[in-house]
Structure formats: C-alpha cells, structure tokens
Scaffold this motif. Structure first.
Motif, PDB file in Angstrom:
ATOM      1  N   SER A 155       0.821  -1.211   0.000  1.00  0.00           N
ATOM      2  CA  SER A 155       0.000   0.000   0.000  1.00  0.00           C
ATOM      3  C   SER A 155       0.854   1.260   0.000  1.00  0.00           C
ATOM      4  N   LYS A 156       2.079   1.168   0.515  1.00  0.00           N
ATOM      5  CA  LYS A 156       2.967   2.336   0.556  1.00  0.00           C
ATOM      6  C   LYS A 156       3.820   2.470  -0.707  1.00  0.00           C
ATOM      7  N   PHE A 157       4.333   1.351  -1.229  1.00  0.00           N
ATOM      8  CA  PHE A 157       5.291   1.407  -2.325  1.00  0.00           C
ATOM      9  C   PHE A 157       4.776   0.831  -3.649  1.00  0.00           C
ATOM     10  N   GLY A 158       3.597   0.219  -3.654  1.00  0.00           N
ATOM     11  CA  GLY A 158       3.008  -0.233  -4.897  1.00  0.00           C
ATOM     12  C   GLY A 158       3.442  -1.606  -5.383  1.00  0.00           C
ATOM     13  N   VAL A 159       4.308  -2.265  -4.637  1.00  0.00           N
ATOM     14  CA  VAL A 159       4.719  -3.627  -4.999  1.00  0.00           C
ATOM     15  C   VAL A 159       4.578  -4.508  -3.760  1.00  0.00           C
ATOM     16  N   PRO A 160       4.185  -5.769  -3.941  1.00  0.00           N
ATOM     17  CA  PRO A 160       4.042  -6.653  -2.779  1.00  0.00           C
ATOM     18  C   PRO A 160       5.394  -7.059  -2.223  1.00  0.00           C
ATOM     19  N   ALA A 161       5.409  -7.354  -0.939  1.00  0.00           N
ATOM     20  CA  ALA A 161       6.632  -7.827  -0.284  1.00  0.00           C
ATOM     21  C   ALA A 161       6.341  -9.161   0.377  1.00  0.00           C
ATOM     22  N   ARG A 162       7.267 -10.088   0.249  1.00  0.00           N
ATOM     23  CA  ARG A 162       7.121 -11.341   0.973  1.00  0.00           C
ATOM     24  C   ARG A 162       7.481 -11.096   2.437  1.00  0.00           C
ATOM     25  N   ALA A 163       7.051 -11.958   3.299  1.00  0.00           N
ATOM     26  CA  ALA A 163       7.375 -11.816   4.719  1.00  0.00           C
ATOM     27  C   ALA A 163       8.873 -12.034   4.930  1.00  0.00           C
ATOM     28  N   TYR A 164       9.490 -11.136   5.675  1.00  0.00           N
ATOM     29  CA  TYR A 164      10.903 -11.304   6.016  1.00  0.00           C
ATOM     30  C   TYR A 164      11.055 -12.429   7.039  1.00  0.00           C
ATOM     31  N   THR A 165      12.252 -12.983   7.093  1.00  0.00           N
ATOM     32  CA  THR A 165      12.537 -14.063   8.037  1.00  0.00           C
ATOM     33  C   THR A 165      13.377 -13.595   9.215  1.00  0.00           C
ATOM     34  N   SER A 166      13.921 -12.377   9.124  1.00  0.00           N
ATOM     35  CA  SER A 166      14.755 -11.814  10.195  1.00  0.00           C
ATOM     36  C   SER A 166      14.975 -10.339   9.906  1.00  0.00           C
ATOM     37  N   ALA A 167      15.545  -9.633  10.858  1.00  0.00           N
ATOM     38  CA  ALA A 167      15.890  -8.233  10.617  1.00  0.00           C
ATOM     39  C   ALA A 167      16.975  -8.130   9.550  1.00  0.00           C
ATOM     40  N   ARG A 168      17.913  -9.063   9.534  1.00  0.00           N
ATOM     41  CA  ARG A 168      18.947  -9.048   8.494  1.00  0.00           C
ATOM     42  C   ARG A 168      18.335  -9.232   7.111  1.00  0.00           C
ATOM     43  N   ASP A 169      17.337 -10.076   7.005  1.00  0.00           N
ATOM     44  CA  ASP A 169      16.644 -10.280   5.735  1.00  0.00           C
ATOM     45  C   ASP A 169      16.048  -8.960   5.259  1.00  0.00           C
ATOM     46  N   ALA A 170      15.539  -8.153   6.170  1.00  0.00           N
ATOM     47  CA  ALA A 170      14.991  -6.849   5.816  1.00  0.00           C
ATOM     48  C   ALA A 170      16.092  -5.895   5.366  1.00  0.00           C
ATOM     49  N   VAL A 171      17.233  -5.900   6.040  1.00  0.00           N
ATOM     50  CA  VAL A 171      18.367  -5.071   5.636  1.00  0.00           C
ATOM     51  C   VAL A 171      18.799  -5.436   4.218  1.00  0.00           C
ATOM     52  N   ASP A 172      18.730  -6.715   3.884  1.00  0.00           N
ATOM     53  CA  ASP A 172      19.114  -7.184   2.549  1.00  0.00           C
ATOM     54  C   ASP A 172      18.240  -6.596   1.444  1.00  0.00           C
ATOM     55  N   ALA A 173      17.100  -6.033   1.788  1.00  0.00           N
ATOM     56  CA  ALA A 173      16.142  -5.552   0.785  1.00  0.00           C
ATOM     57  C   ALA A 173      16.232  -4.061   0.516  1.00  0.00           C
ATOM     58  N   PHE A 174      17.193  -3.361   1.103  1.00  0.00           N
ATOM     59  CA  PHE A 174      17.331  -1.933   0.828  1.00  0.00           C
ATOM     60  C   PHE A 174      17.522  -1.691  -0.661  1.00  0.00           C
ATOM     61  N   ALA A 175      17.131  -0.526  -1.132  1.00  0.00           N
ATOM     62  CA  ALA A 175      17.152  -0.216  -2.565  1.00  0.00           C
ATOM     63  C   ALA A 175      18.553  -0.190  -3.161  1.00  0.00           C
ATOM     64  N   SER A 176      19.564   0.018  -2.332  1.00  0.00           N
ATOM     65  CA  SER A 176      20.951  -0.010  -2.790  1.00  0.00           C
ATOM     66  C   SER A 176      21.740  -1.001  -1.956  1.00  0.00           C
ATOM     67  N   THR A 177      22.579  -1.789  -2.622  1.00  0.00           N
ATOM     68  CA  THR A 177      23.429  -2.728  -1.877  1.00  0.00           C
ATOM     69  C   THR A 177      24.363  -1.980  -0.934  1.00  0.00           C
ATOM     70  N   THR A 178      24.734  -0.766  -1.299  1.00  0.00           N
ATOM     71  CA  THR A 178      25.630   0.053  -0.487  1.00  0.00           C
ATOM     72  C   THR A 178      25.009   0.374   0.866  1.00  0.00           C
ATOM     73  N   CYS A 179      23.703   0.428   0.915  1.00  0.00           N
ATOM     74  CA  CYS A 179      22.991   0.798   2.139  1.00  0.00           C
ATOM     75  C   CYS A 179      22.664  -0.409   3.021  1.00  0.00           C
ATOM     76  N   CYS A 180      22.974  -1.600   2.560  1.00  0.00           N
ATOM     77  CA  CYS A 180      22.678  -2.822   3.315  1.00  0.00           C
ATOM     78  C   CYS A 180      23.726  -2.999   4.413  1.00  0.00           C
ATOM     79  N   LEU A 181      23.610  -2.180   5.435  1.00  0.00           N
ATOM     80  CA  LEU A 181      24.537  -2.195   6.565  1.00  0.00           C
ATOM     81  C   LEU A 181      23.738  -2.062   7.852  1.00  0.00           C
ATOM     82  N   ALA A 182      24.233  -2.693   8.912  1.00  0.00           N
ATOM     83  CA  ALA A 182      23.565  -2.590  10.208  1.00  0.00           C
ATOM     84  C   ALA A 182      24.570  -2.896  11.311  1.00  0.00           C
ATOM     85  N   ALA A 183      24.269  -2.390  12.493  1.00  0.00           N
ATOM     86  CA  ALA A 183      25.129  -2.640  13.651  1.00  0.00           C
ATOM     87  C   ALA A 183      24.258  -2.905  14.865  1.00  0.00           C
ATOM     88  N   THR A 184      24.745  -3.772  15.741  1.00  0.00           N
ATOM     89  CA  THR A 184      24.054  -4.061  16.987  1.00  0.00           C
ATOM     90  C   THR A 184      25.099  -4.281  18.071  1.00  0.00           C
TER      91      THR A 184
END
Length: 197
Positions: A110-139
């Motif tokens: 409803s927000k972006f106009g394309v369906p999304a499958r359910a993620y399996t983890s927070a890392r899986d969500a990070v993997d979906a950023f629009a640019s590979t360069t932005c696929c970074l996270a820290a904990t």
C-alpha cells in the motif's frame, strides 16, 4: 563477513562518533527487543561523513532501528515497543524510527506499490534496501559491536551506490540517489539498468 578488518574498524569508529548512534547502541539492549539492529542512514551516512570530513550525524534525518518479532504481528505490539524506545531516548534531539520487520509485508504494497514477501529476520529486511551500499547494520551484545554487511564495505567507503532490485522499485533507488547527492555531492551511482552485483 569477509570485509577487511581496517574498513570494519573505520565503520565502527564512524558510527560511534555520532553521539546519537553511540547512545542507541549503548542503551537499547536494556529493552531486550528481539533481533534488533541500528541500520540505514545512521550507519552508511556516518561512514560518508567520516570519509568526507563532515561532522558525525551530518545529513542523518532519522535513526532507523529494525527488530524482528513474529510472535505478535499487530500494530499495537509495535506501537508499544515504539513508545518504550521513545521513552528510553526522550533526552535525545533526534528522530528514532523503530520498525518490526516481521510485519512489513502487511503494509509495504500500500505504501510502495509492490508486494513484499514476509521477512525471516531483521537481516533479511536489511538485505532488501534499494541499494546494496545501504545494506549495513550494527548491533551490540555481550561481545561488543556486531556489524552486518552482506555486500562488503568497499562501495560505502568509495561513496558509490549500486542498485539492489530485490524489492524496492526503480523510483525508490533513483530518488534516494538524487536526495543523497544533495548532502554528499561526490556520491556516484551505478544506473538502475546495470543491476546489482
């Protein structure tokens, strides 16, 4: 992750140099949110700032925190977690955006106009950023800071964006490139049509 340790150390230093990031990484473990990560611009934009000699936090509009809790996919549960985060960081002059990535598929189309499958983890969500360069996270945890960088760190330190057509549509990538270039003018980008590595 096979990223050379000097780049990893530089990334950690860049993130810790931002007082908001440091406070989030220090305090957030007390809330015991499952699978939580500080991500998006809070990480890669602070690397760009370090490379460009800009102050930590320059251009960072908000601080994204992902967590993954598939035990309760209700909006109410996410809202309760959000209120706890806002209370914990009420002394910070910063916008902290908390999202339960287990429920993104419920509202993404409803927000972006394309369906999304359910993620399996927070890392899986990070993997979906629009640019590979932005696929970074820290904990942070008992062993200190952990960094997630599935595409390595070379592009982020080179101020170069590459498309990641896994989920986000082309317009999201191109809009972000245009927006980021206003704050980091030396940023370069691979065209969407070239695809991702």
């Amino acid at each position: 992750m096979t990223t050379p340790s000097p780049l990893l150390a530089r990334l950690v230093d860049a993130v810790w140099a931002d007082p908001v990031c440091a406070t989030i990484l220090e305090r957030l473990p007390v809330l015991r949110l499952p699978d939580w990560w500080l991500t998006a611009g809070a990480v890669f934009q602070n690397v760009w700032n370090a490379v460009e000699g800009l102050p930590p936090g320059h251009g960072v509009k908000d601080y994204d925190v992902f967590y993954f809790d598939d035990c309760d996919l209700s909006w109410d549960a996410e809202d309760r977690a959000t209120r706890r985060v806002h209370a914990l960081f009420s002394d910070l002059d910063a916008t902290i955006e908390l999202r339960n990535e287990a429920r993104v598929h419920l509202w993404y189309e409803s927000k972006f106009g394309v369906p999304a499958r359910a993620y399996t983890s927070a890392r899986d969500a990070v993997d979906a950023f629009a640019s590979t360069t932005c696929c970074l996270a820290a904990t942070t945890g008992t062993d200190g800071v952990e960094v997630y960088a599935p595409h390595g760190l070379e592009d982020v330190f080179a101020l170069h964006m590459r498309p990641n057509p896994r989920l986000a549509p082309r317009t999201v990538y191109e809009t972000k490139v245009t927006e980021y270039r206003q704050r980091w003018p030396r940023l370069t980008a691979t065209p969407w049509s070239a695809g991702s590595p």
